[in-house]
Every structure is written in C-alpha cells, then in structure tokens.
Design a protein around this motif. Structure first.
Motif, mmCIF file in Angstrom:
data_model
loop_
_atom_site.group_PDB
_atom_site.id
_atom_site.type_symbol
_atom_site.label_atom_id
_atom_site.label_comp_id
_atom_site.label_asym_id
_atom_site.label_seq_id
_atom_site.Cartn_x
_atom_site.Cartn_y
_atom_site.Cartn_z
ATOM 1 N N CYS A 179 -4.907 23.323 13.543
ATOM 2 C CA CYS A 179 -4.861 22.258 12.540
ATOM 3 C C CYS A 179 -5.567 22.668 11.258
ATOM 4 C CB CYS A 179 -5.489 20.979 13.089
ATOM 5 S SG CYS A 179 -4.505 20.141 14.343
ATOM 6 N N ALA A 180 -6.583 23.515 11.377
ATOM 7 C CA ALA A 180 -7.323 23.948 10.199
ATOM 8 C C ALA A 180 -6.435 24.736 9.236
ATOM 9 C CB ALA A 180 -8.527 24.788 10.606
ATOM 10 N N GLN A 181 -5.344 25.295 9.743
ATOM 11 C CA GLN A 181 -4.420 26.011 8.862
ATOM 12 C C GLN A 181 -3.700 25.051 7.920
ATOM 13 O OE1 GLN A 181 -1.798 28.339 11.347
ATOM 14 N NE2 GLN A 181 -3.490 29.313 12.438
ATOM 15 N N SER A 182 -3.513 23.802 8.369
ATOM 16 C CA SER A 182 -2.859 22.786 7.531
ATOM 17 C C SER A 182 -3.853 21.819 6.912
ATOM 18 C CB SER A 182 -1.855 21.996 8.379
ATOM 19 O OG SER A 182 -0.856 22.840 8.911
ATOM 20 N N ALA A 183 -5.009 21.684 7.535
ATOM 21 C CA ALA A 183 -6.067 20.793 7.033
ATOM 22 C C ALA A 183 -7.357 21.608 6.945
ATOM 23 C CB ALA A 183 -6.229 19.593 7.954
ATOM 24 N N PRO A 184 -7.565 22.345 5.858
ATOM 25 C CA PRO A 184 -8.692 23.282 5.750
ATOM 26 C C PRO A 184 -10.061 22.663 6.010
ATOM 27 C CG PRO A 184 -7.123 23.651 3.969
ATOM 28 C CD PRO A 184 -6.683 22.384 4.665
ATOM 29 N N ALA A 185 -10.205 21.347 5.807
ATOM 30 C CA ALA A 185 -11.501 20.709 6.039
ATOM 31 C C ALA A 185 -11.934 20.810 7.494
ATOM 32 C CB ALA A 185 -11.440 19.240 5.608
ATOM 33 N N LEU A 186 -10.996 21.048 8.396
ATOM 34 C CA LEU A 186 -11.325 21.170 9.816
ATOM 35 C C LEU A 186 -11.943 22.517 10.158
ATOM 36 C CD1 LEU A 186 -8.146 19.558 11.437
ATOM 37 C CD2 LEU A 186 -10.445 18.600 11.414
ATOM 38 N N ALA A 232 -13.629 15.206 12.769
ATOM 39 C CA ALA A 232 -12.246 15.684 12.670
ATOM 40 C C ALA A 232 -11.309 14.578 12.211
ATOM 41 C CB ALA A 232 -11.791 16.257 14.013
ATOM 42 N N VAL A 233 -11.509 13.374 12.719
ATOM 43 C CA VAL A 233 -10.695 12.233 12.279
ATOM 44 C C VAL A 233 -10.888 12.007 10.795
ATOM 45 C CG1 VAL A 233 -10.359 9.743 12.485
ATOM 46 C CG2 VAL A 233 -10.666 11.131 14.548
ATOM 47 N N GLY A 234 -12.132 12.065 10.318
ATOM 48 C CA GLY A 234 -12.405 11.891 8.905
ATOM 49 C C GLY A 234 -11.758 12.976 8.059
ATOM 50 N N ALA A 235 -11.803 14.218 8.556
ATOM 51 C CA ALA A 235 -11.186 15.323 7.818
ATOM 52 C C ALA A 235 -9.673 15.136 7.736
ATOM 53 C CB ALA A 235 -11.525 16.641 8.487
ATOM 54 N N LEU A 236 -9.070 14.647 8.815
ATOM 55 C CA LEU A 236 -7.626 14.415 8.800
ATOM 56 C C LEU A 236 -7.272 13.251 7.891
ATOM 57 C CD1 LEU A 236 -6.829 14.988 12.587
ATOM 58 C CD2 LEU A 236 -6.053 16.391 10.669
ATOM 59 N N ASP A 237 -8.166 12.279 7.760
ATOM 60 C CA ASP A 237 -7.937 11.168 6.825
ATOM 61 C C ASP A 237 -7.739 11.678 5.397
ATOM 62 O OD1 ASP A 237 -8.104 9.212 8.737
ATOM 63 O OD2 ASP A 237 -10.220 8.756 8.373
ATOM 64 N N HIS A 238 -8.458 12.740 5.073
ATOM 65 C CA HIS A 238 -8.422 13.251 3.690
ATOM 66 C C HIS A 238 -7.460 14.427 3.537
ATOM 67 C CE1 HIS A 238 -12.360 11.150 3.883
ATOM 68 N NE2 HIS A 238 -12.049 10.817 2.642
ATOM 69 N N SER A 239 -6.709 14.726 4.610
ATOM 70 C CA SER A 239 -5.797 15.865 4.557
ATOM 71 C C SER A 239 -4.352 15.493 4.813
ATOM 72 C CB SER A 239 -6.244 16.914 5.589
ATOM 73 O OG SER A 239 -7.561 17.335 5.339
ATOM 74 N N GLY A 240 -4.050 14.204 4.667
ATOM 75 C CA GLY A 240 -2.677 13.771 4.872
ATOM 76 C C GLY A 240 -2.335 13.452 6.308
ATOM 77 N N GLY A 241 -3.355 13.413 7.194
ATOM 78 C CA GLY A 241 -3.077 13.089 8.584
ATOM 79 C C GLY A 241 -3.190 11.623 8.894
ATOM 80 N N ALA A 242 -3.549 10.826 7.869
ATOM 81 C CA ALA A 242 -3.716 9.383 8.109
ATOM 82 C C ALA A 242 -2.405 8.650 7.907
ATOM 83 C CB ALA A 242 -4.767 8.841 7.150
#
Length: 334
Positions: free
Chosen positions: A263-270, A324-334
């Motif tokens: 997931c970090a490849q698509s959401a670098p904040a992870l 991780a949930v917070g990082a996905l919130d800011h990476s288009g996963g929400a």
C-alpha cells in the motif's frame, strides 16, 4: 499421464482450506493485490464443539477473481466416468486442482496412516503420475510439515469413500483453476474500511446477511482477549498443546506487513509504518516460538513470558493501524 500443477507455499498456510487457494494464487504474482486487499479481518470461535478457534474471516475462501471455482457434491462426483479417480484425472488434465476430504488412515505419510484409526482431513490434489500409479497431494504430513506427497491411485478412492456419513464431512468436492483473465486492482478504500472493522471488532459477517445468517463470533482486536484466555488455559494444562492459534496470529501479522509495504507504493504516507510494523510481526513470531519451546509440558513461567509479548503485539498494532487509517484518509483511500 504425468502432470504436476504449480503451487507455491503462500504467506498464510495454517489452515488448509485457505492455504490451498492462496498457494495456487502465489504462483501468479498478478493475483497479489487481491490477496493483500483481503485476508485482513480475523475471527475467534468460542464454541468448544467446533475444532477451529482463531482464523482469517472471509465469506468464502474458495472465491477469487483469479480462480475459476467449480463445486460438486458426492452424488455428482460419483456419477462421473471412472468415479472419483476418473474425475480427478480429468480435472488435472484440464489444469484444475481438486480439493476434497479423505480418510487419512489410507493416505501414506499422514498422521493416521497404518494406525487403524480414522482421521478425516482435507487435501489438494495437484498432480498425477500414471507410471508410478500415484496422485500428488498437498497438505500436512505425519510430522505436521506442509508439503507435497503421494497417494496410490486406488487408495485415493478408498480414502474418499471412507469418510462416513457425518454431514460435516459432506463438503463439496471443489475444483480450482487459475483464471488468467482475472482482474483486480489494489483497493485502498476497501483496505481502509477493513482496517476500521478490524480495529473496532466489527462483525464483518453482517455484510453478507442476505446470503447467510451472520456468524456470532469474536472479531478483530477483540480476539486478543480470547487468545490470552487460550494461552492461559494452555499454561494451566487445561487444553492440549496446539500451535495453530499463535501460528495464525503470526500469519496475520506477516500478511499485514506485506499489505502495508504494498500500500505504501500507492500511499507513501504509509511507508513510515512499515519498519515499526515489522517489529510487530517479529514479536508475533517470537510468541509462536515461545509456545513451541514449551511444547506438551508448559512451565509455570509460560504466561509470564507470553502475556507481555501478546500485549506488546496488540498495543503496538492498534497504534500503527490507527495511524494507517489516518494515512489512507489523506491518500485517497477514504
């Protein structure tokens, strides 16, 4: 005919019903994103009459966009030309793996073989060798090692027809074939929602109530309490040694680590969570080894050793997955 279908030991293999489809998919890297978008929620069965305690939760382990799955009951399997052996041979020739239940008292290299005791277990047939007159099967051997072995072709039929009449073992004969036309992209939004359900111990089976009555199990983070009760009972010698629960706990962390890395490849904040979560996976592995070291005769010190490790896994994981949930919130996963 001589043929052996590809199989790679998967990231999770504790229970054969999920190890088999995962091992088929593990030979095909394009299926990896589907695996890592799933196999996130866990559940604990508190009913002592059921032989499985702790496991991954999926609605149906046999379903994947990367698998062609066919199911037959025994009536239809027996009606095939050549009986079950004929069906298995036809399936293997068409690149289908065959998942079925056998009585392992008739299966060489299995725990109950030549012991005069019935032992019903699921296996996956992956190959056939007519020159040697055997089928190649996968599963746990007499030493509880997950590997390939062989069974004489005539003995497979005997083992298949000797499972008794208990409805529990009247499971479908399932055929799996890799589907090269499958498609599935890593689903960050689904992963985020699954992480929330895991953290909140939500009953994920409620999503499928249109198809099946929801399962009254313990889900997600709440399973840690049940695992602690289990290892306490083991320490008191109230239950026999069985590494499977702690092995599955480690498998869950192993898959979660692979999931965060991908997931970090698509959401670098992870990315900053990967190294800390690797420590969670290592702690789960250490807990597994601790129980193995005690084996059939746990010492009184076991809970003093095991409980702090389990607590560290739980507390660190809760913190990291919340992040991780917070990082996905800011990476288009929400």
């Amino acid at each position: 005919m001589r043929k052996s279908l590809p199989f790679t030991k998967p990231l999770a293999y504790g229970q054969q019903y999920y190890a088999f489809p995962l091992g088929i998919l593990a030979s095909h890297p394009q299926a990896n994103d589907w695996v890592l978008s799933n196999y996130l929620q866990v559940a604990y069965v508190t009913d002592p009459s059921i032989g499985i305690d702790f496991s991954f939760y999926l609605y149906d382990y046999s379903i994947s966009p990367w698998l062609e799955t066919l199911k037959l009951n025994r009536e239809l399997a027996n009606a095939q030309s050549g009986g079950v052996n004929g069906l298995v041979r036809t399936a293997i020739s068409a690149d289908f793996y065959v998942y079925l239940t056998l009585n392992e008292r008739y299966v060489p290299e299995r725990l109950r073989y030549d012991q005069g005791l019935d032992g019903l277990h699921d296996v996956l047939v992956r190959g056939v060798d007519d020159e040697a007159d055997v089928f190649e099967i996968l599963g746990y051997d007499r030493n509880q090692v997950f590997r390939s072995s062989t069974v004489p072709q005539d003995e497979l039929a005997v083992a298949y027809h000797s499972v008794g009449r208990d409805p529990f073992f009247e499971v479908p004969l399932t055929l799996y074939r890799f589907n090269p036309r499958g498609t599935y992209e890593l689903d960050l939004q689904f992963i985020r929602q699954s992480l929330i359900e895991y953290l909140e111990s939500f009953n994920t089976s409620l999503h499928f109530r249109a198809l099946r009555t929801p399962w009254d199990l313990v889900y997600g983070m709440a399973t840690y309490e049940e695992l602690e009760k289990y290892i306490d009972r083991y320490a008191r010698r109230e239950v026999e040694y069985d590494i499977l629960n702690l092995h599955t706990l480690w498998e869950h962390k192993r898959l979660m680590l692979a999931r965060l890395t991908r997931c970090a490849q698509s959401a670098p904040a992870l990315a900053e969570l990967v190294a800390p979560y690797q420590r969670v996976e290592r702690l789960a592995w250490a807990l597994r080894l601790t129980m193995m070291a005690h084996g059939d005769a746990p010492q009184k010190s076991f809970m003093n050793e095991a409980a702090p490790i389990l607590h560290a896994v739980r507390d660190t994981e809760r913190k990291l997955l919340t992040q991780a949930v917070g990082a996905l919130d800011h990476s288009g996963g929400a």
